[in-house]
Scaffold this motif. Structure first.
Motif, short mmCIF file in Angstrom:
data_model
loop_
_atom_site.label_atom_id
_atom_site.label_comp_id
_atom_site.label_asym_id
_atom_site.label_seq_id
_atom_site.Cartn_x
_atom_site.Cartn_y
_atom_site.Cartn_z
N ASP A 3 12.60 -8.10 -20.98
CA ASP A 3 13.74 -7.86 -20.11
C ASP A 3 14.98 -8.47 -20.74
N PRO A 4 16.14 -7.85 -20.52
CA PRO A 4 17.38 -8.43 -21.04
C PRO A 4 17.62 -9.79 -20.40
N ALA A 5 18.28 -10.66 -21.14
CA ALA A 5 18.58 -12.00 -20.63
C ALA A 5 19.68 -11.92 -19.59
N GLY A 6 19.53 -12.69 -18.54
CA GLY A 6 20.54 -12.76 -17.50
C GLY A 6 21.35 -14.03 -17.62
N ILE A 45 8.61 -16.58 -11.30
CA ILE A 45 7.70 -15.43 -11.10
C ILE A 45 8.41 -14.10 -10.87
N VAL A 46 9.73 -14.09 -10.86
CA VAL A 46 10.47 -12.87 -10.54
C VAL A 46 10.53 -11.93 -11.74
N SER A 47 10.23 -10.67 -11.49
CA SER A 47 10.30 -9.61 -12.49
C SER A 47 10.95 -8.39 -11.83
N ASN A 83 20.90 -10.76 -13.44
CA ASN A 83 21.47 -12.09 -13.23
C ASN A 83 20.84 -12.78 -12.02
N LEU A 84 20.61 -12.02 -10.95
CA LEU A 84 19.94 -12.60 -9.78
C LEU A 84 18.52 -13.03 -10.11
#
Length: 92
Positions: A3-6, A45-47, A83-84
């Motif tokens: 995933d792209p970095a936030g 744990i967020v994806s 970002n969130l």
């Protein structure tokens, strides 16, 4: 696939600007109990799949409660979501 970095600071700012903080807390030790779940438990744990599932399962109830409180549903961009997620994963 990665995933792209936030951006943590941008995610924290969005959380306030989109008024998520009215119903949700992100600090592990919260002063007051809010109506929505405390999101501190999401740390690490967020994806994208997690977010999509959570919004799909709980979105209709959230929209109903937001209407009752006269809070407008906030649209977020893909960059906002990244970002969130970074903010939720790293914590406050």
């Amino acid at each position: 696939y990665f995933d792209p970095a936030g951006n943590l600071a941008a995610g924290k700012k969005l959380f306030q600007e989109k008024q998520c903080n009215i119903c949700h807390e992100v600090r592990k030790v919260a002063e007051n109990k809010k109506e929505g779940p405390n999101l501190a438990k999401l740390k690490g744990i967020v994806s994208p799949i997690y977010m999509a599932t959570a919004l799909w399962n709980h979105g209709p109830k959230m929209i109903g409660r937001m209407k009752e409180k006269n809070i407008k549903w906030r649209k977020i961009t893909d960059k906002d979501l990244i970002n969130l997620m970074t903010y939720f994963n790293q914590g406050d």
